[in-house]
Design an enzyme around this catalytic site. Structure first.
Site, PDB file in Angstrom:
ATOM      1  N   SER A  66       0.856  -1.193   0.000  1.00 20.45           N
ATOM      2  CA  SER A  66       0.000   0.000   0.000  1.00 20.45           C
ATOM      3  C   SER A  66       0.885   1.232   0.000  1.00 20.45           C
ATOM      4  CB  SER A  66      -0.904   0.042   1.231  1.00 20.45           C
ATOM      5  OG  SER A  66      -1.472   1.334   1.320  1.00 20.45           O
ATOM      6  N   LYS A  93       1.211  -9.558  -1.618  1.00 22.27           N
ATOM      7  CA  LYS A  93       0.672  -8.597  -2.595  1.00 22.27           C
ATOM      8  C   LYS A  93       1.686  -7.484  -2.799  1.00 22.27           C
ATOM      9  CE  LYS A  93      -3.333  -5.753  -3.746  1.00 22.27           C
ATOM     10  NZ  LYS A  93      -4.743  -5.458  -3.433  1.00 22.27           N
TER      11      LYS A  93
HETATM   12  C1  LIG Z   1     -10.737   2.618  -2.805  1.00 20.30           C
HETATM   13  C2  LIG Z   1      -9.693   1.553  -2.836  1.00 20.30           C
HETATM   14  C3  LIG Z   1      -9.267   0.986  -1.653  1.00 20.30           C
HETATM   15  C4  LIG Z   1      -8.301  -0.028  -1.665  1.00 20.30           C
HETATM   16  N1  LIG Z   1      -7.899  -0.578  -0.486  1.00 20.30           N
HETATM   17  C5  LIG Z   1      -7.011  -1.602  -0.510  1.00 20.30           C
HETATM   18  C6  LIG Z   1      -6.624  -2.251   0.682  1.00 20.30           C
HETATM   19  O1  LIG Z   1      -7.109  -1.940   1.767  1.00 20.30           O
HETATM   20  N2  LIG Z   1      -5.686  -3.228   0.605  1.00 20.30           N
HETATM   21  C7  LIG Z   1      -5.138  -3.632  -0.587  1.00 20.30           C
HETATM   22  O2  LIG Z   1      -4.315  -4.531  -0.615  1.00 20.30           O
HETATM   23  N3  LIG Z   1      -5.513  -3.047  -1.744  1.00 20.30           N
HETATM   24  C8  LIG Z   1      -6.425  -2.059  -1.727  1.00 20.30           C
HETATM   25  N4  LIG Z   1      -6.810  -1.482  -2.905  1.00 20.30           N
HETATM   26  C9  LIG Z   1      -6.171  -1.932  -4.163  1.00 20.30           C
HETATM   27  C10 LIG Z   1      -7.021  -2.961  -4.905  1.00 20.30           C
HETATM   28  O3  LIG Z   1      -7.165  -4.135  -4.144  1.00 20.30           O
HETATM   29  C11 LIG Z   1      -6.371  -3.313  -6.249  1.00 20.30           C
HETATM   30  O4  LIG Z   1      -5.119  -3.915  -6.006  1.00 20.30           O
HETATM   31  C12 LIG Z   1      -6.156  -2.089  -7.134  1.00 20.30           C
HETATM   32  O5  LIG Z   1      -7.210  -1.166  -6.992  1.00 20.30           O
HETATM   33  C13 LIG Z   1      -6.057  -2.475  -8.622  1.00 20.30           C
HETATM   34  O6  LIG Z   1      -7.233  -3.097  -9.071  1.00 20.30           O
HETATM   35  P1  LIG Z   1      -8.392  -2.284  -9.873  1.00 20.30           P
HETATM   36  O7  LIG Z   1      -7.716  -1.496 -10.940  1.00 20.30           O
HETATM   37  O8  LIG Z   1      -9.312  -3.336 -10.399  1.00 20.30           O
HETATM   38  O9  LIG Z   1      -9.055  -1.421  -8.850  1.00 20.30           O
HETATM   39  C14 LIG Z   1      -7.773  -0.469  -2.908  1.00 20.30           C
HETATM   40  C15 LIG Z   1      -8.229   0.103  -4.106  1.00 20.30           C
HETATM   41  C16 LIG Z   1      -9.174   1.096  -4.084  1.00 20.30           C
HETATM   42  C17 LIG Z   1      -9.641   1.703  -5.378  1.00 20.30           C
END
Ligand SMILES: Cc1cc2nc3c(=O)[nH]c(=O)nc-3n(C[C@H](O)[C@H](O)[C@H](O)COP(=O)(O)O)c2cc1C
Length: 364
Positions: free
Chosen positions: A173, A214
């Site tokens: 993160s 991750k």
């Molecule tokens: C609003 C938001 C909150 C997220 N919170 C977390 C989290 O708490 N832990 C984590 O590992 N990834 C978190 N992510 C990342 C997502 O799990 C993912 O890895 C990332 O958004 C890429 O995928 P996407 O393009 O389909 O959203 C978050 C993403 C978004 C948009």
């Protein structure tokens, strides 16, 4: 039914502040409509990390941070759900606003900073649903103020092993200062040693719970070499590639929002995350499976992720723009591809393009 609710709700949700819209979506899912579960195409079934996934489409971490609605999400067609990130003790995260939509780019920027209700609250919810089945993993992270971050991960492994299908160890993160330092070779080595040791200790009581790490899409290839090396040495069960990016691709159109600090996700992340996935796949050499995440917004994008090296996929941001009907759409797109090309399983396609992708110019 999903389509109808979606088309009614989405324009309204889009008018709200993004974080309020998200809370409303979670509330709505607490009382899910009656949806008749249709069985998944058997060709979509995936066996990975010793688990049997009915289909490869997972809800990514961050949507259901506090494990409020995993069963509703499974009912709506996800093959698995990753709840969290959960931290050991509750924390508020960063001040609002901290979540932004890039409407023209179909992207999202967040700097939530691990807002978490903490391990006790999430454990209560997961324990209450543990006998229901379905694959529910937990994404774990360290508290911002923690003086021993590795101990936080160990404690979370001990807490959740009896009630989850797998662990996602979040060392990527961008919104907790210093967290991504855990990806550095030396620190990662001791983190993985202690995490895998905790998992082994818990196995008498909980069985062997798969541990995945991750990673960020912002690593250099040298850093990726080290991480994959450590993951293989410590025999982790898989990797998730990956988290949001701190980069801002050249082609972004929502330039004002793009200046907000935080991690970018959604369509603008697709090219970078898919490249890093392919780079990971060629380094892992089949030692363990990968979950591909970042910018998946169609059956075609899901297929591209699989061909780049993903045995399973996850998504989040595209749901903001396309709604939950995207899940059945991706599944039928994948089924159709398998049928048309005479493949029996998704496994036939995993990594088919990985080597070719690594020879392309790095995405701008
Ligand atoms: C609003 C938001 C909150 C997220 N919170 C977390 C989290 O708490 N832990 C984590 O590992 N990834 C978190 N992510 C990342 C997502 O799990 C993912 O890895 C990332 O958004 C890429 O995928 P996407 O393009 O389909 O959203 C978050 C993403 C978004 C948009």
């Amino acid at each position: 039914m999903i389509g109808l609710l979606d088309s009614l709700a989405r324009p309204m949700l889009r008018m709200l502040d993004p974080e309020d819209a998200h809370r409303l979506a979670i509330h709505a899912l607490r009382f899910p409509p009656f949806v008749k579960l249709t069985a998944d195409d058997p060709r979509l079934a995936v066996r990975a990390f010793g688990l049997n996934f009915p289909n490869p489409v997972g809800m990514a971490a961050g949507f259901d941070k506090h494990a409020e609605v995993p069963d509703a999400l499974l009912k709506l067609g996800f093959g698995f759900v990753e709840v969290g990130t959960v931290t050991p003790v509750p924390q508020a995260g960063n001040p609002r606003p901290r979540l932004f939509r890039l409407n023209h780019d179909q992207g999202v920027i967040n700097r939530l900073g691990f807002n978490s209700e903490g391990a006790d609250a999430v454990l209560r919810r997961l324990a209450a649903r543990a006998s229901r089945g379905g694959i529910v993993g937990v994404n774990i992270g360290a508290n911002k103020e923690s003086t021993d971050r590795i101990a936080d991960y160990v404690r979370l492994i001990e807490t959740f092993a009896p009630v989850v299908s797998y662990f996602s160890v979040n060392i990527s993160s961008p919104n907790t200062p210093g967290l991504r330092e855990l990806q550095r070779a030396k620190v990662l080595d001791s983190l993985l040693a202690r995490v895998m040791d905790a998992r082994a200790r818990m196995s008498r009581e909980a069985g062997t719970t798969p541990v995945l790490i991750k990673i960020a899409p912002d690593l250099t290839l040298g850093e990726l070499d080290d991480i994959v090396g450590a993951a293989r040495r410590h025999r982790v069960d898989g990797m998730i590639v990956g988290n949001t990016t701190v980069a801002r691709p050249e082609a972004l159109r929502d330039l004002a929002v793009a200046q907000e600090a935080g991690g970018l996700s959604g369509r603008p992340l697709f090219a970078l995350a898919t490249r890093v996935l392919a780079e990971t796949y060629v380094r892992v050499e089949g030692a363990f499976p990968l979950i591909g995440v970042g910018g998946i917004d169609s059956g075609q994008a899901a297929l591209a992720k699989i061909r780049a090296g993903a045995s399973l996929i996850q998504l989040y941001s595209a749901l903001v723009f396309h709604g939950l009907r995207l899940v059945p759409a991706i599944k039928s797109g994948l089924s159709e591809t398998l049928r048309r090309h005479g493949h029996e399983t998704i496994g036939d396609l995993v990594g088919a393009d990985a080597a070719a992708i690594t020879a392309e110019p790095w995405p701008a």
